[in-house]
Scaffold this motif. Sequence first.
Motif, PDB file in Angstrom:
ATOM      1  N   ALA A  66     -44.315-119.510   4.171  1.00 34.82           N
ATOM      2  CA  ALA A  66     -43.509-120.730   4.198  1.00 34.82           C
ATOM      3  C   ALA A  66     -42.233-120.510   3.404  1.00 34.82           C
ATOM      4  CB  ALA A  66     -44.280-121.908   3.597  1.00 34.82           C
ATOM      5  N   LEU A  67     -41.206-121.303   3.728  1.00 36.71           N
ATOM      6  CA  LEU A  67     -40.062-121.439   2.838  1.00 36.71           C
ATOM      7  C   LEU A  67     -40.402-122.539   1.845  1.00 36.71           C
ATOM      8  CD1 LEU A  67     -36.986-121.273   5.247  1.00 36.71           C
ATOM      9  CD2 LEU A  67     -37.776-119.514   3.643  1.00 36.71           C
ATOM     10  N   SER A  74     -33.596-126.380   0.876  1.00 33.95           N
ATOM     11  CA  SER A  74     -33.930-127.200   2.042  1.00 33.95           C
ATOM     12  C   SER A  74     -32.917-128.317   2.274  1.00 33.95           C
ATOM     13  CB  SER A  74     -35.329-127.806   1.904  1.00 33.95           C
ATOM     14  OG  SER A  74     -35.360-128.903   1.008  1.00 33.95           O
ATOM     15  N   THR A 115     -34.029-124.365   8.975  1.00 28.80           N
ATOM     16  CA  THR A 115     -34.814-123.170   8.707  1.00 28.80           C
ATOM     17  C   THR A 115     -36.215-123.533   8.225  1.00 28.80           C
ATOM     18  OG1 THR A 115     -33.999-123.006   6.432  1.00 28.80           O
ATOM     19  CG2 THR A 115     -32.764-121.835   8.110  1.00 28.80           C
ATOM     20  N   TYR A 116     -36.356-124.676   7.545  1.00 30.43           N
ATOM     21  CA  TYR A 116     -37.664-125.119   7.070  1.00 30.43           C
ATOM     22  C   TYR A 116     -38.517-125.647   8.219  1.00 30.43           C
ATOM     23  CZ  TYR A 116     -36.308-124.373   2.273  1.00 30.43           C
ATOM     24  OH  TYR A 116     -35.929-123.770   1.095  1.00 30.43           O
ATOM     25  N   THR A 124     -39.590-122.391  10.151  1.00 30.18           N
ATOM     26  CA  THR A 124     -40.563-121.548   9.457  1.00 30.18           C
ATOM     27  C   THR A 124     -41.861-122.287   9.179  1.00 30.18           C
ATOM     28  OG1 THR A 124     -38.793-120.257   8.424  1.00 30.18           O
ATOM     29  CG2 THR A 124     -40.974-120.153   7.395  1.00 30.18           C
ATOM     30  N   ASN A 125     -41.755-123.477   8.613  1.00 30.38           N
ATOM     31  CA  ASN A 125     -42.957-124.157   8.126  1.00 30.38           C
ATOM     32  C   ASN A 125     -43.724-124.871   9.230  1.00 30.38           C
ATOM     33  OD1 ASN A 125     -42.034-123.204   5.718  1.00 30.38           O
ATOM     34  ND2 ASN A 125     -41.441-125.174   4.870  1.00 30.38           N
ATOM     35  N   TYR A 148     -37.925-130.022   2.625  1.00 31.68           N
ATOM     36  CA  TYR A 148     -39.067-129.136   2.407  1.00 31.68           C
ATOM     37  C   TYR A 148     -40.383-129.896   2.490  1.00 31.68           C
ATOM     38  CZ  TYR A 148     -42.724-126.762  -0.222  1.00 31.68           C
ATOM     39  OH  TYR A 148     -43.931-126.229  -0.601  1.00 31.68           O
ATOM     40  N   SER A 169     -41.203-130.959   5.940  1.00 29.37           N
ATOM     41  CA  SER A 169     -41.650-129.857   6.805  1.00 29.37           C
ATOM     42  C   SER A 169     -43.105-129.491   6.527  1.00 29.37           C
ATOM     43  CB  SER A 169     -40.739-128.636   6.621  1.00 29.37           C
ATOM     44  OG  SER A 169     -40.960-127.990   5.381  1.00 29.37           O
ATOM     45  N   LYS A 170     -43.527-129.615   5.264  1.00 29.03           N
ATOM     46  CA  LYS A 170     -44.913-129.304   4.938  1.00 29.03           C
ATOM     47  C   LYS A 170     -45.859-130.399   5.432  1.00 29.03           C
ATOM     48  CE  LYS A 170     -46.350-126.246   3.008  1.00 29.03           C
ATOM     49  NZ  LYS A 170     -46.862-124.953   3.552  1.00 29.03           N
TER      50      LYS A 170
END
Length: 239
Positions: free
Chosen positions: A85-86, A92, A98-99, A102-103, A151, A154-155
């Motif tokens: 993960a980022l 972020s 990008t988050y 990637t995530n 961030y 995204s999680k």
Amino acid sequence: MANYKRILVTGADGFIGSHLTEHLVRQGYDVRAFVLYNSFNSWGWLDHIPPEVQRELDVFCGDIRDPYGVRSAVSGCDAILHLAALIAIPYSYHSPETYIDTNIKGTLNIVQAARDLDVQRIVHTSTSEVYGTARFVPITEDHPLQGQSPYSASKIGADQVALSFHRSFGTPVAVLRPFNTYGPRQSARAVIPTIITQIAKGAREISLGNLTPTRDFNYVADTVRAFEALLLARDAEGK
């Protein structure tokens, strides 16, 4: 030890991932370590683990955002510990896409490959950041989720994608949500390394910023044992 012939660890080149990878090898597991491909031929923090552990690793260099590479990495593995993960919150704010890639999409690639290839257990890594600023303490698992940064949003999305595959397809996903892990190899930006650095430089007064938050800290070796416990736990799927 469960009947896992090979375990894939994504994000094996990171802080927690490198400790987890080293621990699993020492416990006798056959480990495939997924690290981010780069032109420096670096395995991240895995470059710093003892040579006798490195020699036991099957290192896969790729990118979690690429579904074809992810499928190749998952092939032949019985379990996945997904940590890639980022994680830097400030980054972020100016590069949120990008988050997401990637995530969220990275997690989708993992659970899709796991479903197609009949992986026995996927442990997906969440974060305490999904709760945002606490509305009540101590925070429980029933605390509302708050996307307080790109961030954390995204999680939250990644968690829900992983759990949706359990609800929709019965994919054997379990979610681990670590809080404030600290220890060797941690980013120097984190609070405990910041304190240590100031003391090492001879500071007579420690600068901490906001003094009102309270936190419980977990040493990285304990977090690693939690990953292994969830890997082996019965009736943990979908939770």
